[in-house]
Design a protein around this motif. Structure first.
Motif, PDB file in Angstrom:
ATOM      1  N   VAL A  95      -7.977  14.290  32.813  1.00 55.18           N
ATOM      2  CA  VAL A  95      -8.492  15.022  31.806  1.00 55.18           C
ATOM      3  C   VAL A  95      -9.753  15.141  31.655  1.00 55.18           C
ATOM      4  O   VAL A  95     -10.226  16.227  31.377  1.00 55.18           O
ATOM      5  N   LEU A  96     -10.863  14.119  31.945  1.00 56.39           N
ATOM      6  CA  LEU A  96     -12.131  14.156  31.923  1.00 56.39           C
ATOM      7  C   LEU A  96     -12.742  15.349  32.923  1.00 56.39           C
ATOM      8  O   LEU A  96     -13.481  16.080  32.513  1.00 56.39           O
TER       9      LEU A  96
ATOM     10  N   ILE B 237      -3.333  18.560  27.154  1.00 58.28           N
ATOM     11  CA  ILE B 237      -4.185  17.676  26.552  1.00 58.28           C
ATOM     12  C   ILE B 237      -5.543  18.076  26.373  1.00 58.28           C
ATOM     13  O   ILE B 237      -6.385  17.777  25.392  1.00 58.28           O
ATOM     14  N   VAL B 238      -6.348  18.638  27.268  1.00 58.39           N
ATOM     15  CA  VAL B 238      -7.637  19.296  27.065  1.00 58.39           C
ATOM     16  C   VAL B 238      -7.830  20.218  25.920  1.00 58.39           C
ATOM     17  O   VAL B 238      -8.695  20.100  25.067  1.00 58.39           O
ATOM     18  N   ILE B 239      -6.864  21.280  25.914  1.00 55.80           N
ATOM     19  CA  ILE B 239      -6.963  22.189  24.678  1.00 55.80           C
ATOM     20  C   ILE B 239      -6.448  21.573  23.450  1.00 55.80           C
ATOM     21  O   ILE B 239      -7.116  21.667  22.545  1.00 55.80           O
ATOM     22  N   PHE B 240      -5.609  20.403  23.420  1.00 59.75           N
ATOM     23  CA  PHE B 240      -5.197  19.993  22.156  1.00 59.75           C
ATOM     24  C   PHE B 240      -6.250  18.961  21.467  1.00 59.75           C
ATOM     25  O   PHE B 240      -6.748  18.902  20.521  1.00 59.75           O
ATOM     26  N   GLY B 241      -7.272  18.451  22.610  1.00 61.95           N
ATOM     27  CA  GLY B 241      -8.475  17.428  22.055  1.00 61.95           C
ATOM     28  C   GLY B 241      -9.623  18.472  21.672  1.00 61.95           C
ATOM     29  O   GLY B 241     -10.332  18.000  20.761  1.00 61.95           O
ATOM     30  N   GLY B 242      -9.572  19.484  22.436  1.00 60.56           N
ATOM     31  CA  GLY B 242     -10.723  20.490  21.918  1.00 60.56           C
ATOM     32  C   GLY B 242     -11.775  20.820  22.961  1.00 60.56           C
ATOM     33  O   GLY B 242     -12.136  20.187  23.859  1.00 60.56           O
TER      34      GLY B 242
ATOM     35  N   GLY C  84     -14.423  21.978  25.576  1.00 61.15           N
ATOM     36  CA  GLY C  84     -15.788  21.504  25.354  1.00 61.15           C
ATOM     37  C   GLY C  84     -16.293  20.083  24.517  1.00 61.15           C
ATOM     38  O   GLY C  84     -17.295  20.089  24.056  1.00 61.15           O
ATOM     39  N   SER C  85     -15.256  19.382  24.435  1.00 61.81           N
ATOM     40  CA  SER C  85     -15.480  18.102  23.841  1.00 61.81           C
ATOM     41  C   SER C  85     -14.889  17.101  24.835  1.00 61.81           C
ATOM     42  O   SER C  85     -13.795  16.811  24.802  1.00 61.81           O
ATOM     43  N   ILE C  86     -16.005  16.028  24.903  1.00 64.87           N
ATOM     44  CA  ILE C  86     -15.675  14.880  25.610  1.00 64.87           C
ATOM     45  C   ILE C  86     -14.671  13.753  24.625  1.00 64.87           C
ATOM     46  O   ILE C  86     -13.700  13.474  24.914  1.00 64.87           O
ATOM     47  N   SER C  87     -15.121  13.995  23.565  1.00 64.55           N
ATOM     48  CA  SER C  87     -14.492  13.042  22.435  1.00 64.55           C
ATOM     49  C   SER C  87     -13.244  13.593  22.094  1.00 64.55           C
ATOM     50  O   SER C  87     -12.093  12.691  22.052  1.00 64.55           O
ATOM     51  N   GLY C  88     -12.840  15.006  22.351  1.00 60.73           N
ATOM     52  CA  GLY C  88     -11.635  15.556  22.029  1.00 60.73           C
ATOM     53  C   GLY C  88     -10.963  15.160  23.515  1.00 60.73           C
ATOM     54  O   GLY C  88      -9.435  14.858  22.849  1.00 60.73           O
ATOM     55  N   SER C  89     -11.209  15.096  24.490  1.00 64.26           N
ATOM     56  CA  SER C  89     -10.361  14.857  25.569  1.00 64.26           C
ATOM     57  C   SER C  89     -10.170  13.260  25.470  1.00 64.26           C
ATOM     58  O   SER C  89      -8.924  12.938  25.833  1.00 64.26           O
ATOM     59  N   VAL C  90     -10.725  12.449  25.084  1.00 62.26           N
ATOM     60  CA  VAL C  90     -10.423  10.868  24.774  1.00 62.26           C
ATOM     61  C   VAL C  90      -9.350  10.918  23.857  1.00 62.26           C
ATOM     62  O   VAL C  90      -8.334  10.229  24.185  1.00 62.26           O
ATOM     63  N   LEU C  91      -9.597  11.457  22.731  1.00 62.36           N
ATOM     64  CA  LEU C  91      -8.465  11.428  21.454  1.00 62.36           C
ATOM     65  C   LEU C  91      -7.287  12.206  22.111  1.00 62.36           C
ATOM     66  O   LEU C  91      -6.284  11.400  21.685  1.00 62.36           O
ATOM     67  N   GLY C  92      -7.511  13.188  22.829  1.00 65.72           N
ATOM     68  CA  GLY C  92      -6.131  13.974  23.095  1.00 65.72           C
ATOM     69  C   GLY C  92      -5.171  13.089  24.334  1.00 65.72           C
ATOM     70  O   GLY C  92      -4.066  12.851  24.001  1.00 65.72           O
ATOM     71  N   ALA C  93      -5.841  12.440  25.173  1.00 62.93           N
ATOM     72  CA  ALA C  93      -5.202  11.698  25.565  1.00 62.93           C
ATOM     73  C   ALA C  93      -4.504  10.399  25.358  1.00 62.93           C
ATOM     74  O   ALA C  93      -3.511   9.963  25.683  1.00 62.93           O
ATOM     75  N   LEU C  94      -5.091   9.984  24.390  1.00 65.03           N
ATOM     76  CA  LEU C  94      -4.588   8.691  23.727  1.00 65.03           C
ATOM     77  C   LEU C  94      -3.481   9.191  22.770  1.00 65.03           C
ATOM     78  O   LEU C  94      -2.294   8.728  22.896  1.00 65.03           O
ATOM     79  N   VAL C  95      -3.661  10.227  22.096  1.00 68.60           N
ATOM     80  CA  VAL C  95      -2.443  10.744  21.143  1.00 68.60           C
ATOM     81  C   VAL C  95      -1.397  11.303  21.948  1.00 68.60           C
ATOM     82  O   VAL C  95      -0.049  10.682  21.867  1.00 68.60           O
TER      83      VAL C  95
ATOM     84  N   MET D 198      -1.813  23.396  17.637  1.00 74.04           N
ATOM     85  CA  MET D 198      -2.177  24.445  18.226  1.00 74.04           C
ATOM     86  C   MET D 198      -2.307  25.600  17.085  1.00 74.04           C
ATOM     87  O   MET D 198      -3.355  26.471  17.243  1.00 74.04           O
ATOM     88  N   ILE D 199      -1.359  25.885  16.142  1.00 73.54           N
ATOM     89  CA  ILE D 199      -1.310  26.813  15.209  1.00 73.54           C
ATOM     90  C   ILE D 199      -2.281  26.777  14.293  1.00 73.54           C
ATOM     91  O   ILE D 199      -3.034  27.601  13.784  1.00 73.54           O
ATOM     92  N   SER D 200      -2.111  25.433  13.704  1.00 71.68           N
ATOM     93  CA  SER D 200      -3.133  25.069  12.799  1.00 71.68           C
ATOM     94  C   SER D 200      -4.450  24.850  13.077  1.00 71.68           C
ATOM     95  O   SER D 200      -5.530  24.950  12.005  1.00 71.68           O
ATOM     96  N   ARG D 201      -4.790  24.371  13.966  1.00 74.18           N
ATOM     97  CA  ARG D 201      -6.205  24.363  14.514  1.00 74.18           C
ATOM     98  C   ARG D 201      -6.270  24.776  15.877  1.00 74.18           C
ATOM     99  O   ARG D 201      -6.394  23.779  16.915  1.00 74.18           O
ATOM    100  N   PRO D 202      -6.287  25.893  16.142  1.00 78.53           N
ATOM    101  CA  PRO D 202      -6.544  26.326  17.484  1.00 78.53           C
ATOM    102  C   PRO D 202      -7.543  26.022  18.326  1.00 78.53           C
ATOM    103  O   PRO D 202      -7.556  26.152  19.480  1.00 78.53           O
ATOM    104  N   GLU D 203      -8.812  25.485  17.889  1.00 81.07           N
ATOM    105  CA  GLU D 203      -9.936  24.904  18.386  1.00 81.07           C
ATOM    106  C   GLU D 203      -9.662  23.605  18.866  1.00 81.07           C
ATOM    107  O   GLU D 203     -10.651  23.104  19.468  1.00 81.07           O
ATOM    108  N   GLY D 204      -8.642  23.020  18.833  1.00 75.18           N
ATOM    109  CA  GLY D 204      -8.326  21.496  19.056  1.00 75.18           C
ATOM    110  C   GLY D 204      -8.517  20.490  18.165  1.00 75.18           C
ATOM    111  O   GLY D 204      -9.168  20.789  17.117  1.00 75.18           O
TER     112      GLY D 204
END
Length: 300
Positions: free
Chosen positions: A20-21, A213-218, A220-231, A258-264
């Motif tokens: 994912v990174l 996972i990338v879209i879910f986490g956000g 343009g966000s490395i932190s989002g990728s980490v969080l998305g992969a874990l969740v 995705m609907i409530s927070r489309p930016e991840g």
């Protein structure tokens, strides 16, 4: 819940995070959507397993060989496809991923469609965590560098980037190769954790999972990728008690986010010491301003 079971989930999350990174660099920071990263994982997994099983290489050099093999293949694919516009690059990567799976189905040297057992079990939680930390540090420093800023410029406006002198094709190719190398390492980690490889492990479903996972986490966000992969790696296991309904609930959870927070989840933000300090300062200021906004116990 069994400690060994929890470690297994964390291991799978760490393996997914590695891929994912790389995909985050390509999709989130360079703006190129790919549905073929399972193919790069397959190349890395089979190449690293070949090094350890057939030639007796140590684990880490074998992982690096898997990363190199995936990067070299991505360079060839990139030369042929990166000039495609719009959705055509995405379609080309989808075809590449499926082609790799079908080729491996028919290569008897690696066991073909029956799979390849007997791979040594070298992947453990310690080396996965260390590899992930190193990968995050390398990616974060790349994004902050001139090259990373050029990739972000390509994502934001390709034509303007060309006008100011950025070699758009070059930076797309660099991003694709680094992304593929990360996926190759993830494939090597998976091979030496499962101790078994089969082409269907690297189907379109796997590529789609990584993109989600990338879209879910956000983006343009490395932190989002980490969080998305874990969740998203742990969620199906948490829902395992729901039996056949767990994947339905998993899909609904992703759709709701995705609907409530489309930016991840992170929306392009990062967990850094400075950002956490600003957040704590903002919360402190809000608490201090609250009494001044009250008059007679009622909000103004």
């Amino acid at each position: 819940m069994d400690l060994y079971y929890i470690q297994g989930i964390l291991l799978l999350a760490g393996i997914n995070l590695m891929a994912v990174l790389g995909l985050s660099l390509l999709t989130g920071f360079t703006g190129l959507f790919s549905f073929g990263h399972a193919g790069f994982m397959a190349i890395g997994g089979y190449a690293s397993a070949m090094m350890t099983v057939k030639y007796g290489w140590p684990f880490i050099p074998a992982l690096l060989m898997g990363a190199l093999a995936a990067a070299l293949v991505s360079a060839i694919i990139g030369k042929l496809t990166l000039n495609l516009k719009g959705d055509y690059f995405c379609i080309a990567t989808l075809g590449f991923g499926e082609a790799i799976r079908l080729v491996l189905d028919n290569v008897q040297y690696f066991g073909g469609a029956r799979g390849w057992p007997g791979i040594p079990n070298y992947t453990n939680l310690t080396n996965v965590v260390i590899i992930n930390v190193v990968a995050v540090i390398i990616l974060a420093n790349l994004i902050r560098s001139r090259h990373g800023r050029n990739m972000i410029a390509v994502r934001e406006e390709e034509l303007a980037s060309q006008i100011v002198g950025i070699n758009v094709f070059k930076y797309k190719l660099i991003s694709l190769m680094i992304s593929a190398a990360y996926a190759g390492i993830a494939g090597g980690l998976m091979a030496h954790y499962m101790t078994f490889l089969q082409p269907k492990m690297f189907s379109l479903v796997k590529s789609t999972e990584l993109t989600i996972i990338v879209i879910f986490g956000g983006l343009g966000s490395i932190s989002g990728s980490v969080l998305g992969a874990l969740v998203l790696t742990s969620l199906p296991e948490i829902l395992r008690s729901f039996s056949n309904w767990r994947l339905v609930i998993y899909g609904l959870s992703v759709i709701i986010i995705m609907i409530s927070r489309p930016e991840g989840l992170m929306g392009g933000y990062e967990f850094t010491p400075s950002s956490m300090k600003r957040l704590l300062t903002r919360l402190k200021n809000k608490r201090e301003d609250l009494p001044s906004q009250m008059e007679g116990g009622k909000p103004l």
